[in-house]
Design an enzyme around this catalytic site. Structure first.
Site, PDB file in Angstrom:
ATOM      1  N   TYR A  14      -9.152   0.067  -5.651  1.00  0.00           N
ATOM      2  CA  TYR A  14      -9.258   0.765  -6.930  1.00  0.00           C
ATOM      3  C   TYR A  14     -10.115   0.008  -7.947  1.00  0.00           C
ATOM      4  O   TYR A  14     -10.151   0.375  -9.123  1.00  0.00           O
ATOM      5  CB  TYR A  14      -7.859   0.959  -7.529  1.00  0.00           C
ATOM      6  CG  TYR A  14      -6.927   1.841  -6.730  1.00  0.00           C
ATOM      7  CD1 TYR A  14      -6.632   3.148  -7.129  1.00  0.00           C
ATOM      8  CD2 TYR A  14      -6.290   1.362  -5.590  1.00  0.00           C
ATOM      9  CE1 TYR A  14      -5.754   3.949  -6.413  1.00  0.00           C
ATOM     10  CE2 TYR A  14      -5.409   2.151  -4.860  1.00  0.00           C
ATOM     11  CZ  TYR A  14      -5.145   3.439  -5.276  1.00  0.00           C
ATOM     12  OH  TYR A  14      -4.268   4.224  -4.560  1.00  0.00           O
ATOM     13  N   ASP A  15     -10.812  -1.028  -7.523  1.00  0.00           N
ATOM     14  CA  ASP A  15     -11.590  -1.858  -8.449  1.00  0.00           C
ATOM     15  C   ASP A  15     -12.549  -1.063  -9.343  1.00  0.00           C
ATOM     16  O   ASP A  15     -12.695  -1.388 -10.528  1.00  0.00           O
ATOM     17  CB  ASP A  15     -12.377  -2.927  -7.685  1.00  0.00           C
ATOM     18  CG  ASP A  15     -11.504  -4.075  -7.215  1.00  0.00           C
ATOM     19  OD1 ASP A  15     -10.298  -4.107  -7.577  1.00  0.00           O
ATOM     20  OD2 ASP A  15     -12.006  -4.955  -6.488  1.00  0.00           O
ATOM     21  N   PHE A  55     -13.077  -3.856  -3.828  1.00  0.00           N
ATOM     22  CA  PHE A  55     -12.524  -2.899  -2.874  1.00  0.00           C
ATOM     23  C   PHE A  55     -11.377  -2.152  -3.538  1.00  0.00           C
ATOM     24  O   PHE A  55     -10.990  -2.451  -4.667  1.00  0.00           O
ATOM     25  CB  PHE A  55     -12.043  -3.624  -1.606  1.00  0.00           C
ATOM     26  CG  PHE A  55     -10.921  -4.606  -1.836  1.00  0.00           C
ATOM     27  CD1 PHE A  55      -9.607  -4.272  -1.557  1.00  0.00           C
ATOM     28  CD2 PHE A  55     -11.180  -5.874  -2.335  1.00  0.00           C
ATOM     29  CE1 PHE A  55      -8.570  -5.178  -1.774  1.00  0.00           C
ATOM     30  CE2 PHE A  55     -10.162  -6.794  -2.546  1.00  0.00           C
ATOM     31  CZ  PHE A  55      -8.854  -6.439  -2.263  1.00  0.00           C
ATOM     32  N   ASP A  76       0.883  -9.030  -1.640  1.00  0.00           N
ATOM     33  CA  ASP A  76       1.179  -7.611  -1.815  1.00  0.00           C
ATOM     34  C   ASP A  76       0.795  -7.286  -3.242  1.00  0.00           C
ATOM     35  O   ASP A  76       1.224  -7.971  -4.183  1.00  0.00           O
ATOM     36  CB  ASP A  76       2.649  -7.275  -1.559  1.00  0.00           C
ATOM     37  CG  ASP A  76       2.828  -5.775  -1.343  1.00  0.00           C
ATOM     38  OD1 ASP A  76       2.299  -5.267  -0.342  1.00  0.00           O
ATOM     39  OD2 ASP A  76       3.477  -5.121  -2.173  1.00  0.00           O
TER      40      ASP A  76
END
Length: 214
Positions: free
Chosen positions: A165-166, A163, A74
């Site tokens: 908010y990278d 992927f 998470d």
């Protein structure tokens, strides 16, 4: 701490990007792993208010459904100027009414919130990516491992790798965003390496040192 004595586990996730990163990390260690998505497990409701709680919910659900140890993640983006948001609700910020997720929309939400908060300088846009891994056994035993990486939220988004908010997260000490880094640069790590860059790789390093190494 309980040691993991099998090389067969379930990756407790339905997130394709996250599944691939975990597979990249565990593959060199000789693991056989199927994901909760591969096995068509129902996604449990993530009702926790911390990364640890939600990681535990996901890992236990897959361990119970499979009868095998399960490893979950998470994770989220924690931004100081937004009081820690989006935090555990990082994925929720990307949700559309039809149930799909749009991270371009989510990144714009973050930028709009930062502008509203007056956070326009790099110093005022400090953030960190947090990852909590949970290893759960079918008997209900769990172990938790937390990794964090400090950085800055940038705008506009840069890069098409990774992927989520990278593309808007630039880790401290680097001139590129996670979205501009190769998978090897971002989360490449193997036993013996002193350093791991990404939050997930840092949490995984602790997992290996705790549950796999003698």
């Amino acid at each position: 701490m309980r040691k993991l004595d099998t090389k067969t586990i379930v990756v407790a996730s339905h997130n394709a990007g996250k599944i691939q990163e975990i597979r990249d990390l565990i593959g060199p260690l000789g693991f056989t792993a199927k994901s909760a998505a591969d096995l068509n497990f129902i996604e449990p409701d993530e009702t926790g208010t911390t990364f640890e709680e939600n990681a535990t919910i996901k890992a236990l659900a897959s361990a119970n459904a499979s009868g095998l140890p399960a490893l979950s993640d998470d994770s989220g983006l924690v931004i100081d100027a937004l009081g820690g948001d989006p935090g555990v609700y990082t994925a929720n910020w990307a949700e559309r009414p039809d149930g799909t997720r749009d991270f371009a929309m989510a990144m714009q939400k973050v930028e709009t919130a930062l502008e509203k908060a007056g956070a326009t300088s790099p110093e005022s846009r400090r953030a960190r990516f947090v990852s909590v891994l949970c290893l759960a056994w079918p008997d209900g035993h769990t172990e938790l491992f937390r990794g964090e990486v400090e950085g800055t939220v940038v705008w506009p988004p840069r890069g098409t790798q990774g992927f989520g908010y990278d593309p808007v997260f630039q880790p401290k000490g680097y001139a590129t965003t996670f979205g501009e880094m190769s998978a090897e640069q971002k989360h490449g790590w193997k036993p013996g390496d002193e350093q791991a860059l990404s939050h997930r790789a840092r949490a995984f390093k602790i997992f290996v040192e705790t549950c796999l190494e003698a």
